[in-house]
Design a protein around this motif. Structure first.
Motif, PDB file in Angstrom:
ATOM      1  N   GLY A 153      49.491  55.700  55.762  1.00 21.12           N
ATOM      2  CA  GLY A 153      49.384  56.125  54.382  1.00 21.12           C
ATOM      3  C   GLY A 153      50.453  55.449  53.541  1.00 21.12           C
ATOM      4  N   LEU A 154      50.141  55.151  52.276  1.00 17.97           N
ATOM      5  CA  LEU A 154      51.066  54.422  51.414  1.00 17.97           C
ATOM      6  C   LEU A 154      51.296  55.181  50.112  1.00 17.97           C
ATOM      7  N   LYS A 155      52.538  55.188  49.665  1.00 14.06           N
ATOM      8  CA  LYS A 155      52.882  55.816  48.393  1.00 14.06           C
ATOM      9  C   LYS A 155      52.471  54.919  47.226  1.00 14.06           C
ATOM     10  N   HIS A 156      52.547  55.489  46.017  1.00  9.37           N
ATOM     11  CA  HIS A 156      52.322  54.774  44.754  1.00  9.37           C
ATOM     12  C   HIS A 156      50.927  54.139  44.676  1.00  9.37           C
ATOM     13  N   ARG A 157      49.951  54.718  45.370  1.00 15.05           N
ATOM     14  CA  ARG A 157      48.567  54.247  45.346  1.00 15.05           C
ATOM     15  C   ARG A 157      48.442  52.775  45.749  1.00 15.05           C
ATOM     16  N   LEU A 158      49.297  52.334  46.664  1.00 15.55           N
ATOM     17  CA  LEU A 158      49.283  50.927  47.054  1.00 15.55           C
ATOM     18  C   LEU A 158      48.065  50.572  47.884  1.00 15.55           C
ATOM     19  N   ARG A 159      47.574  51.531  48.668  1.00 15.06           N
ATOM     20  CA  ARG A 159      46.409  51.223  49.496  1.00 15.06           C
ATOM     21  C   ARG A 159      45.185  50.872  48.666  1.00 15.06           C
ATOM     22  N   PRO A 160      44.789  51.680  47.663  1.00 17.36           N
ATOM     23  CA  PRO A 160      43.648  51.267  46.841  1.00 17.36           C
ATOM     24  C   PRO A 160      43.903  49.972  46.071  1.00 17.36           C
ATOM     25  N   VAL A 161      45.172  49.695  45.697  1.00 25.96           N
ATOM     26  CA  VAL A 161      45.481  48.418  45.039  1.00 25.96           C
ATOM     27  C   VAL A 161      45.134  47.256  45.960  1.00 25.96           C
ATOM     28  N   LEU A 162      45.578  47.349  47.214  1.00 26.50           N
ATOM     29  CA  LEU A 162      45.343  46.274  48.176  1.00 26.50           C
ATOM     30  C   LEU A 162      43.861  46.139  48.514  1.00 26.50           C
ATOM     31  N   GLU A 163      43.168  47.271  48.656  1.00 26.77           N
ATOM     32  CA  GLU A 163      41.753  47.215  49.004  1.00 26.77           C
ATOM     33  C   GLU A 163      40.921  46.691  47.833  1.00 26.77           C
ATOM     34  N   LEU A 164      41.283  47.086  46.605  1.00 28.72           N
ATOM     35  CA  LEU A 164      40.567  46.569  45.443  1.00 28.72           C
ATOM     36  C   LEU A 164      40.800  45.071  45.282  1.00 28.72           C
ATOM     37  N   GLU A 165      42.052  44.648  45.460  1.00 27.38           N
ATOM     38  CA  GLU A 165      42.350  43.221  45.342  1.00 27.38           C
ATOM     39  C   GLU A 165      41.598  42.409  46.386  1.00 27.38           C
ATOM     40  N   SER A 166      41.697  42.820  47.655  1.00 29.02           N
ATOM     41  CA  SER A 166      41.072  42.038  48.725  1.00 29.02           C
ATOM     42  C   SER A 166      39.554  42.072  48.643  1.00 29.02           C
ATOM     43  N   GLY A 167      39.006  43.175  48.132  1.00 32.72           N
ATOM     44  CA  GLY A 167      37.557  43.265  48.023  1.00 32.72           C
ATOM     45  C   GLY A 167      36.971  42.497  46.864  1.00 32.72           C
ATOM     46  N   SER A 168      37.799  42.187  45.853  1.00 30.44           N
ATOM     47  CA  SER A 168      37.258  41.554  44.649  1.00 30.44           C
ATOM     48  C   SER A 168      37.857  40.190  44.337  1.00 30.44           C
ATOM     49  N   ASN A 169      38.755  39.658  45.188  1.00 27.70           N
ATOM     50  CA  ASN A 169      39.358  38.363  44.852  1.00 27.70           C
ATOM     51  C   ASN A 169      38.665  37.173  45.503  1.00 27.70           C
ATOM     52  N   ASP A 170      37.731  37.431  46.421  1.00 26.54           N
ATOM     53  CA  ASP A 170      37.004  36.323  47.041  1.00 26.54           C
ATOM     54  C   ASP A 170      36.197  35.504  46.032  1.00 26.54           C
ATOM     55  N   PRO A 171      35.558  36.131  45.028  1.00 25.76           N
ATOM     56  CA  PRO A 171      34.812  35.322  44.057  1.00 25.76           C
ATOM     57  C   PRO A 171      35.670  34.279  43.345  1.00 25.76           C
ATOM     58  N   MET A 172      36.885  34.643  42.951  1.00 30.14           N
ATOM     59  CA  MET A 172      37.757  33.685  42.279  1.00 30.14           C
ATOM     60  C   MET A 172      38.134  32.539  43.214  1.00 30.14           C
ATOM     61  N   ALA A 173      38.504  32.859  44.452  1.00 30.20           N
ATOM     62  CA  ALA A 173      38.851  31.820  45.419  1.00 30.20           C
ATOM     63  C   ALA A 173      37.650  30.936  45.731  1.00 30.20           C
ATOM     64  N   TYR A 174      36.484  31.547  45.835  1.00 23.92           N
ATOM     65  CA  TYR A 174      35.252  30.790  46.113  1.00 23.92           C
ATOM     66  C   TYR A 174      34.961  29.806  44.981  1.00 23.92           C
ATOM     67  N   MET A 175      35.066  30.287  43.742  1.00 24.21           N
ATOM     68  CA  MET A 175      34.783  29.416  42.594  1.00 24.21           C
ATOM     69  C   MET A 175      35.779  28.270  42.511  1.00 24.21           C
ATOM     70  N   LEU A 176      37.048  28.558  42.732  1.00 19.32           N
ATOM     71  CA  LEU A 176      38.054  27.499  42.710  1.00 19.32           C
ATOM     72  C   LEU A 176      37.788  26.481  43.814  1.00 19.32           C
ATOM     73  N   THR A 177      37.421  26.963  44.997  1.00 17.52           N
ATOM     74  CA  THR A 177      37.129  26.054  46.113  1.00 17.52           C
ATOM     75  C   THR A 177      35.958  25.147  45.788  1.00 17.52           C
ATOM     76  N   ILE A 178      34.855  25.721  45.298  1.00 11.05           N
ATOM     77  CA  ILE A 178      33.652  24.930  44.988  1.00 11.05           C
ATOM     78  C   ILE A 178      33.926  23.948  43.859  1.00 11.05           C
ATOM     79  N   ALA A 179      34.605  24.394  42.789  1.00  7.60           N
ATOM     80  CA  ALA A 179      34.873  23.521  41.646  1.00  7.60           C
ATOM     81  C   ALA A 179      35.764  22.343  42.043  1.00  7.60           C
ATOM     82  N   LEU A 180      36.824  22.627  42.787  1.00  4.09           N
ATOM     83  CA  LEU A 180      37.739  21.559  43.208  1.00  4.09           C
ATOM     84  C   LEU A 180      37.069  20.626  44.210  1.00  4.09           C
ATOM     85  N   MET A 181      36.209  21.166  45.064  1.00  2.17           N
ATOM     86  CA  MET A 181      35.506  20.320  46.026  1.00  2.17           C
ATOM     87  C   MET A 181      34.560  19.355  45.314  1.00  2.17           C
ATOM     88  N   GLU A 182      33.883  19.834  44.273  1.00  2.00           N
ATOM     89  CA  GLU A 182      32.992  18.964  43.511  1.00  2.00           C
ATOM     90  C   GLU A 182      33.763  17.829  42.849  1.00  2.00           C
TER      91      GLU A 182
END
Length: 484
Positions: A153-182
């Motif tokens: 368990g984590l104080k200061h609501r850190l667990r939902p912060v980490l889960e929200l970040e990890s669950g929603s940051n793949d699209p940004m990384a994916y777009m950067l990867t595809i754009a730079l690869m092109e």
């Protein structure tokens, strides 16, 4: 050497899964991340281990897409709006600007290494940025798995912060990867305006289609009358894959769409929720095992030795510089998160399956030196899982951020339909609660509350008013919503 054929794929695949589960159970006792052990199992059975041949980046990418769709949807279903509402700001900023900052800092460092005579690596600025982009997101499979299996368990609501970040940051990384690869493949100039336009389109379509798909899934599941309850999880799984593929066809981001759909479904009244939760939990574990095994089989360990020094340098830089700087900059406006909380978020910047999957895109599209990039990403993933993944609990305690985890699973395995407007809750008896007597008839139970069962150790008892109760007994109570 062994190869996957039609005749032996079930035998070899089942054997790999069985061995992974047995090894994972042993490693869990020693605090070793199970996902790391799945990777090692794949490497041990691979071409340079027991000789099992698997060398198809295309198939690995397909398996990764299927697995991540379910993992992200399941993660979304387990995330409650009441938990993420207070932290949606820092979570979204980390998932977007944090990814960009990590890419920029790491890419500049990699490009700088190309000018260092000690490091045997020569990469252009765009290829350096491409390599950084593949590793810029926090891996959802690793974060969800480690936070939940280590039960910290984590104080200061850190667990939902980490889960929200990890669950929603793949699209940004994916777009950067595809754009730079092109840019790298075509040799064209990098256009920031074009990239921002693509990002806006991907995020808007992904978010909108994910919300619509989630609402439609809830409506369909609650109204359709299927002949067998076991068909409802299958129906939901088909809707997940339809959401991902349809969003991708419409040029939205499928990963964001399935995560948003999971959030909507998980926070709505849903028939047969328990069956679907159980099905998705088992399927998520299976897909995580298959995904990490596949990626372990794909790599040749001897090839990583040649990039070990430069990969270690990049990995250490990401852990101690790029990730912390990005996190502290992004969380600067959010003063309610203390410095030690930001330090912990920095430490849980785990790399896992997602960077390795993204690293297959340069392989498939023929980017020069793509195999070197893949090996670097794989090595850094191992470093991250070993160093960061195995010390999450220790770091939380070191920073005084740990707390007892809120219990999420029922002791009784019982649920009632949500549409009845009643709720189940559990109550563990203490000495103070038994001060006036040890029978239900002597306890001050709120009006309108029914004690359905009592769990004592491993024994389930159907109570009556004269049942003698003991300290530590767990009561399963049924009450209306207004009873809390």
């Amino acid at each position: 050497m062994l190869t996957f054929t039609t005749e032996n794929i079930f035998l070899l695949g089942s054997l790999l899964v069985l061995v992974s589960i047995l090894i994972g159970k042993t490693g869990y006792r020693f605090g070793i991340p199970t996902l790391l052990l799945f990777l090692f199992t794949g490497m041990a059975f691979g071409s340079e281990g027991l000789g099992l041949q698997f060398d198809s980046p295309q198939q690995a990418q397909l398996i990764g897409m299927l697995a991540l769709s379910v993992i992200l949807f399941s993660g979304g279903m387990d995330t409650k709006f009441r938990e993420i509402k207070p932290i949606i700001g820092p979570g979204v900023v980390l998932a977007t600007l944090g990814v960009v900052a990590t890419t920029a800092l790491t890419g500049a460092f990699i490009y700088g290494l190309s000018w260092c005579s000690v490091m045997d690596i020569k990469l252009s600025l765009m290829v350096s940025m491409l390599l950084a982009a593949t590793m810029s997101s926090t891996d959802s499979a690793s974060v969800f798995n480690l936070l939940r299996t280590q039960k910290v368990g984590l104080k200061h609501r850190l667990r939902p912060v980490l889960e929200l970040e990890s669950g929603s940051n793949d699209p940004m990384a994916y777009m950067l990867t595809i754009a730079l690869m092109e840019v790298v493949v075509s040799g064209s100039d990098f256009s920031l305006i074009h990239l921002l336009g693509d990002l806006a389109e991907q995020f808007l379509l992904g978010g909108a289609l994910g919300y619509v798909a989630g609402r439609f899934s809830v409506w369909l599941i609650n109204r359709i009358n299927l002949p067998n309850a076991a068909l409802y999880p299958v129906l939901l799984l088909s809707l997940v894959f339809i959401t991902f593929t349809l969003t991708d066809l419409l040029h939205g981001n499928g990963y964001l769409a399935v995560y948003v759909a999971g959030l909507v479904v998980g926070n709505s009244r849903l028939s047969y929720r328990r069956e679907m939760d159980t099905f998705l939990d088992g399927l998520t574990w299976l897909l995580q095992i298959v995904l990490f095994l596949t990626l372990g089989l794909l790599v040749n360990p001897s090839e990583m030795l040649g990039v070990s020094i430069v990969a270690l340098a990049i990995g250490v830089f990401m852990i101690v510089v790029a990730r912390p700087v990005s996190v502290f900059l992004c969380l600067l406006p959010f003063r309610h998160i203390p410095t030690r909380g930001k330090a912990f978020v920095s430490w849980v910047g785990l790399r896992g399956a997602v960077p390795i999957i993204f690293a297959t895109y340069p392989l498939i599209h023929g980017v020069e030196g793509a195999k070197v990039l893949f090996n670097i990403v794989f090595f850094i993933t191992l470093v991250s899982l070993i160093l960061q993944g195995s010390t999450i609990t220790w770091m939380a305690r070191r920073l005084h951020l740990d707390m007892p985890e809120e219990k999420r699973e029922s002791e009784f395995g019982v649920e009632i339909p949500e549409e009845l407007g009643s709720q189940l809750h559990e109550l563990t008896l203490t000495e103070d609660m038994l001060a006036n007597g040890n029978q239900l008839s002597q306890m001050n139970i709120p009006r309108g509350t029914l004690v359905m069962m009592v769990k004592r150790g491993k024994t389930i008892i159907v109570p009556n008013g004269q049942l003698p109760l003991e300290k530590g007994d767990i009561l399963l109570c049924l009450s209306g919503k207004s009873q809390g």
